[in-house]
Design a protein around this motif. Structure first.
Motif, PDB file in Angstrom:
ATOM      1  N   LEU A 173      -5.035  14.075   3.441  1.00  0.00           N
ATOM      2  CA  LEU A 173      -3.938  13.252   3.944  1.00  0.00           C
ATOM      3  C   LEU A 173      -2.614  13.979   3.746  1.00  0.00           C
ATOM      4  CD1 LEU A 173      -3.072  10.424   5.061  1.00  0.00           C
ATOM      5  CD2 LEU A 173      -2.693   9.766   2.668  1.00  0.00           C
ATOM      6  N   ASP A 174      -1.857  14.135   4.827  1.00  0.00           N
ATOM      7  CA  ASP A 174      -0.521  14.723   4.748  1.00  0.00           C
ATOM      8  C   ASP A 174       0.443  13.614   4.326  1.00  0.00           C
ATOM      9  OD1 ASP A 174       1.926  15.922   5.047  1.00  0.00           O
ATOM     10  OD2 ASP A 174       1.456  16.870   6.966  1.00  0.00           O
ATOM     11  N   VAL A 175       0.684  13.507   3.029  1.00  0.00           N
ATOM     12  CA  VAL A 175       1.465  12.390   2.491  1.00  0.00           C
ATOM     13  C   VAL A 175       2.877  12.384   3.039  1.00  0.00           C
ATOM     14  CG1 VAL A 175       2.385  11.372   0.368  1.00  0.00           C
ATOM     15  CG2 VAL A 175       0.066  12.310   0.395  1.00  0.00           C
ATOM     16  N   LEU A 228      -6.323   6.086   0.622  1.00  0.00           N
ATOM     17  CA  LEU A 228      -6.173   7.385  -0.037  1.00  0.00           C
ATOM     18  C   LEU A 228      -4.871   7.466  -0.820  1.00  0.00           C
ATOM     19  CD1 LEU A 228      -7.451   9.784   2.775  1.00  0.00           C
ATOM     20  CD2 LEU A 228      -8.679   8.994   0.749  1.00  0.00           C
ATOM     21  N   LEU A 229      -3.814   6.897  -0.275  1.00  0.00           N
ATOM     22  CA  LEU A 229      -2.521   6.934  -0.953  1.00  0.00           C
ATOM     23  C   LEU A 229      -2.590   6.204  -2.289  1.00  0.00           C
ATOM     24  CD1 LEU A 229       0.286   8.110  -0.293  1.00  0.00           C
ATOM     25  CD2 LEU A 229       0.935   5.844   0.547  1.00  0.00           C
ATOM     26  N   GLY A 230      -3.423   5.189  -2.374  1.00  0.00           N
ATOM     27  CA  GLY A 230      -3.582   4.458  -3.624  1.00  0.00           C
ATOM     28  C   GLY A 230      -4.183   5.290  -4.740  1.00  0.00           C
ATOM     29  N   LEU A 231      -4.817   6.418  -4.391  1.00  0.00           N
ATOM     30  CA  LEU A 231      -5.392   7.308  -5.404  1.00  0.00           C
ATOM     31  C   LEU A 231      -4.351   8.227  -6.031  1.00  0.00           C
ATOM     32  CD1 LEU A 231      -8.611   8.376  -3.457  1.00  0.00           C
ATOM     33  CD2 LEU A 231      -8.396   6.569  -5.187  1.00  0.00           C
ATOM     34  N   GLY A 232      -3.134   8.248  -5.460  1.00  0.00           N
ATOM     35  CA  GLY A 232      -2.105   9.177  -5.914  1.00  0.00           C
ATOM     36  C   GLY A 232      -1.881  10.275  -4.889  1.00  0.00           C
ATOM     37  N   ASN A 233      -0.694  10.856  -4.908  1.00  0.00           N
ATOM     38  CA  ASN A 233      -0.342  11.858  -3.899  1.00  0.00           C
ATOM     39  C   ASN A 233      -1.267  13.073  -3.935  1.00  0.00           C
ATOM     40  OD1 ASN A 233       1.719  10.205  -3.155  1.00  0.00           O
ATOM     41  ND2 ASN A 233       3.376  11.506  -3.924  1.00  0.00           N
ATOM     42  N   GLN A 234      -1.544  13.591  -5.125  1.00  0.00           N
ATOM     43  CA  GLN A 234      -2.370  14.796  -5.215  1.00  0.00           C
ATOM     44  C   GLN A 234      -3.791  14.529  -4.747  1.00  0.00           C
ATOM     45  OE1 GLN A 234      -2.069  16.297  -9.215  1.00  0.00           O
ATOM     46  NE2 GLN A 234      -0.089  17.272  -8.843  1.00  0.00           N
ATOM     47  N   ALA A 235      -4.367  13.411  -5.162  1.00  0.00           N
ATOM     48  CA  ALA A 235      -5.726  13.086  -4.729  1.00  0.00           C
ATOM     49  C   ALA A 235      -5.774  12.842  -3.228  1.00  0.00           C
ATOM     50  CB  ALA A 235      -6.226  11.845  -5.472  1.00  0.00           C
ATOM     51  N   ALA A 236      -4.744  12.168  -2.686  1.00  0.00           N
ATOM     52  CA  ALA A 236      -4.706  11.910  -1.249  1.00  0.00           C
ATOM     53  C   ALA A 236      -4.632  13.211  -0.467  1.00  0.00           C
ATOM     54  CB  ALA A 236      -3.517  11.009  -0.916  1.00  0.00           C
ATOM     55  N   GLN A 237      -3.817  14.147  -0.938  1.00  0.00           N
ATOM     56  CA  GLN A 237      -3.729  15.442  -0.259  1.00  0.00           C
ATOM     57  C   GLN A 237      -5.041  16.206  -0.383  1.00  0.00           C
ATOM     58  OE1 GLN A 237      -0.291  17.164  -2.141  1.00  0.00           O
ATOM     59  NE2 GLN A 237       1.156  16.193  -0.716  1.00  0.00           N
ATOM     60  N   GLY A 238      -5.712  16.030  -1.507  1.00  0.00           N
ATOM     61  CA  GLY A 238      -7.006  16.672  -1.666  1.00  0.00           C
ATOM     62  C   GLY A 238      -8.039  16.168  -0.675  1.00  0.00           C
ATOM     63  N   PHE A 239      -7.905  14.924  -0.232  1.00  0.00           N
ATOM     64  CA  PHE A 239      -8.802  14.360   0.773  1.00  0.00           C
ATOM     65  C   PHE A 239      -8.314  14.613   2.200  1.00  0.00           C
ATOM     66  CE2 PHE A 239     -10.398  11.804  -2.786  1.00  0.00           C
ATOM     67  CZ  PHE A 239     -11.762  11.825  -2.531  1.00  0.00           C
ATOM     68  N   GLY A 284       0.808  -1.214   0.000  1.00  0.00           N
ATOM     69  CA  GLY A 284       0.000   0.000   0.000  1.00  0.00           C
ATOM     70  C   GLY A 284       0.835   1.255   0.000  1.00  0.00           C
ATOM     71  N   VAL A 285       1.912   1.276   0.792  1.00  0.00           N
ATOM     72  CA  VAL A 285       2.764   2.463   0.873  1.00  0.00           C
ATOM     73  C   VAL A 285       3.452   2.739  -0.454  1.00  0.00           C
ATOM     74  CG1 VAL A 285       4.857   3.416   1.925  1.00  0.00           C
ATOM     75  CG2 VAL A 285       3.141   2.321   3.362  1.00  0.00           C
ATOM     76  N   THR A 336      -1.957  -1.497  12.372  1.00  0.00           N
ATOM     77  CA  THR A 336      -2.132  -1.368  10.924  1.00  0.00           C
ATOM     78  C   THR A 336      -3.531  -0.856  10.566  1.00  0.00           C
ATOM     79  OG1 THR A 336      -2.739  -3.718  10.773  1.00  0.00           O
ATOM     80  CG2 THR A 336      -0.437  -3.141  10.394  1.00  0.00           C
ATOM     81  N   ARG A 337      -4.506  -1.190  11.389  1.00  0.00           N
ATOM     82  CA  ARG A 337      -5.871  -0.695  11.114  1.00  0.00           C
ATOM     83  C   ARG A 337      -5.942   0.824  11.216  1.00  0.00           C
ATOM     84  NH1 ARG A 337     -10.486  -4.058   9.926  1.00  0.00           N
ATOM     85  NH2 ARG A 337     -11.690  -3.260  11.668  1.00  0.00           N
ATOM     86  N   THR A 338      -5.081   1.424  12.046  1.00  0.00           N
ATOM     87  CA  THR A 338      -5.110   2.888  12.184  1.00  0.00           C
ATOM     88  C   THR A 338      -4.637   3.595  10.920  1.00  0.00           C
ATOM     89  OG1 THR A 338      -2.868   2.989  13.120  1.00  0.00           O
ATOM     90  CG2 THR A 338      -4.701   2.688  14.672  1.00  0.00           C
ATOM     91  N   ILE A 339      -3.897   2.906  10.067  1.00  0.00           N
ATOM     92  CA  ILE A 339      -3.409   3.542   8.834  1.00  0.00           C
ATOM     93  C   ILE A 339      -4.160   3.029   7.608  1.00  0.00           C
ATOM     94  CG2 ILE A 339      -1.115   3.946   9.788  1.00  0.00           C
ATOM     95  CD1 ILE A 339      -0.116   1.551   8.163  1.00  0.00           C
ATOM     96  N   ALA A 340      -5.226   2.258   7.812  1.00  0.00           N
ATOM     97  CA  ALA A 340      -5.944   1.659   6.677  1.00  0.00           C
ATOM     98  C   ALA A 340      -6.511   2.722   5.747  1.00  0.00           C
ATOM     99  CB  ALA A 340      -7.049   0.739   7.197  1.00  0.00           C
ATOM    100  N   ARG A 341      -7.164   3.732   6.316  1.00  0.00           N
ATOM    101  CA  ARG A 341      -7.764   4.770   5.473  1.00  0.00           C
ATOM    102  C   ARG A 341      -6.683   5.533   4.705  1.00  0.00           C
ATOM    103  NH1 ARG A 341      -8.921  10.213   5.735  1.00  0.00           N
ATOM    104  NH2 ARG A 341     -10.762  10.874   4.538  1.00  0.00           N
ATOM    105  N   GLY A 342      -5.577   5.827   5.366  1.00  0.00           N
ATOM    106  CA  GLY A 342      -4.490   6.518   4.686  1.00  0.00           C
ATOM    107  C   GLY A 342      -3.930   5.714   3.524  1.00  0.00           C
ATOM    108  N   LEU A 343      -3.832   4.396   3.686  1.00  0.00           N
ATOM    109  CA  LEU A 343      -3.362   3.558   2.594  1.00  0.00           C
ATOM    110  C   LEU A 343      -4.341   3.572   1.426  1.00  0.00           C
ATOM    111  CD1 LEU A 343      -2.001   0.480   4.603  1.00  0.00           C
ATOM    112  CD2 LEU A 343      -0.659   2.257   3.462  1.00  0.00           C
TER     113      LEU A 343
END
Length: 335
Positions: free
Chosen positions: A233-235, A220-231, A81-82, A211-218
């Motif tokens: 997430l501090d990548v 969002l990260l799968g959408l790409g850095n820009q999309a994740a930041q738009g939601f 995921g990372v 690991t469950r605490t970072i599930a949502r971040g993973l």
């Protein structure tokens, strides 16, 4: 919607049933095979020598193999995921090199403590320390993205491998054989006491919760850095934190199981076929699949060439190598 939910529940139920069968297979397998009735008598507290050996040695080993497999499945899901790469392995960031170096020190240097304790502890802190060092190097170089961490990890793994080889040549003698070190490096479940097994179970539950605490971040990260930041997430902060969580899980796995390759690669892929790509379901599913894979592999390792025991890492490499080749071929065809 209802049909997909039924399919998902059936997949979960089938996986749990398969794990139960694999645990029974593991309890029966060994230099001398036991019957399910023998295992049942051992669980009920039969005082016969065979039952006591099964209860004190084989059952903890089987359950430990399932827990180590669960940890490997979790770590593989986190790192894939990372890095947003389905071919990523849990040992990319030098964790395996650090663990192997710590284990080498425990096996070759007389520390005046029980080796079972020092081996697990130094392997754990070696893996954890190596990952922290990778993060430090990447931070100094100003490359805390996934590519920078990966390059720093590969470089550190090469250095740690060289140091480990030097220690093996310099410190081994007639009383400490290189075969002992190599058998750990090639992978093998450490048979714990029941108290040690309880500790491993607590560690596994804690790793699953972490690991469950970072599930949502993973996700969002799968959408790409820009999309994740738009939601939101501090990548830049999330990637190092997720790497540390993944390394913690790897460190726990190698402390009890040595270096077992390919399980962390294969388990997340099989779990995705079961539950889909969302990490809130994918993480526990990967842990379940990893537990099944390592339980079966450990049973084969203990029974394939009696009275010798085949290193667990060799079994998973033989099975995982073709799996990796198939994944790589499919990925190259899709590019």
């Amino acid at each position: 919607m209802a049909a997909s939910r039924v399919i998902a529940w059936r997949a979960w139920g089938g996986a749990w049933a398969l794990l139960a069968l694999c645990l029974l297979l593991g309890a029966c397998a060994g230099h001398q095979w036991a019957s399910p009735a023998d295992v049942w008598r051992a669980v009920l507290g039969d005082e016969a020598l065979r039952s006591r050996l099964l209860f004190e040695w084989r059952l903890p080993r089987v359950l430990a193999s399932a827990l180590v497999g669960a940890l490997l499945g979790l770590s593989g899901t986190v790192f894939q995921g990372v890095f947003r790469n389905p071919l990523a392995e849990p040992y990319l960031l030098g964790a395996s090199g650090g663990a192997a170096l710590g284990a080498t020190v425990a096996l070759l240097v007389p520390l005046g403590l029980p080796q079972a304790l020092t081996l697990s502890a130094l392997a754990f802190f070696g893996a954890w320390g190596a990952t922290l060092l990778v993060l430090g190097v990447a931070r100094v170089a100003g490359a805390l993205d996934a590519a920078g961490l990966l390059l720093a990890g590969v470089a550190l793994a090469a250095v740690l491998g060289a140091v480990r080889s030097f220690l093996m040549l310099a410190l081994s003698d007639e009383t400490v054989s290189l075969q002992v070190v190599m058998s750990w490096v090639l992978g093998g479940i450490q048979t714990p006491s029941w108290a040690g097994l309880g500790l491993l179970a607590l560690i596994t539950v804690a790793c699953l919760a972490a690991t469950r605490t970072i599930a949502r971040g993973l996700d969002l990260l799968g959408l790409g850095n820009q999309a994740a930041q738009g939601f939101g997430l501090d990548v830049a902060r999330f990637v190092p934190r997720a790497v540390l969580v993944g390394a913690l899980v790897v460190a726990a796995a190698v402390a009890y199981g040595g270096l077992v390759a390919f399980v962390g690669l294969a388990a997340p892929h099989i779990a995705r076929w079961m539950v889909g790509p969302l990490h809130r379901r994918l993480l526990p599913a990967s842990a379940l699949v990893g537990a099944i894979v390592v339980t079966v592999a450990d049973a084969i390792a203990r029974s394939a060439l009696p009275p010798a025991e085949v290193p667990l890492g060799l079994i998973t490499a033989v099975a995982g190598g073709p799996f990796f080749i198939v994944l790589l071929a499919r990925r190259l065809r899709s590019v």
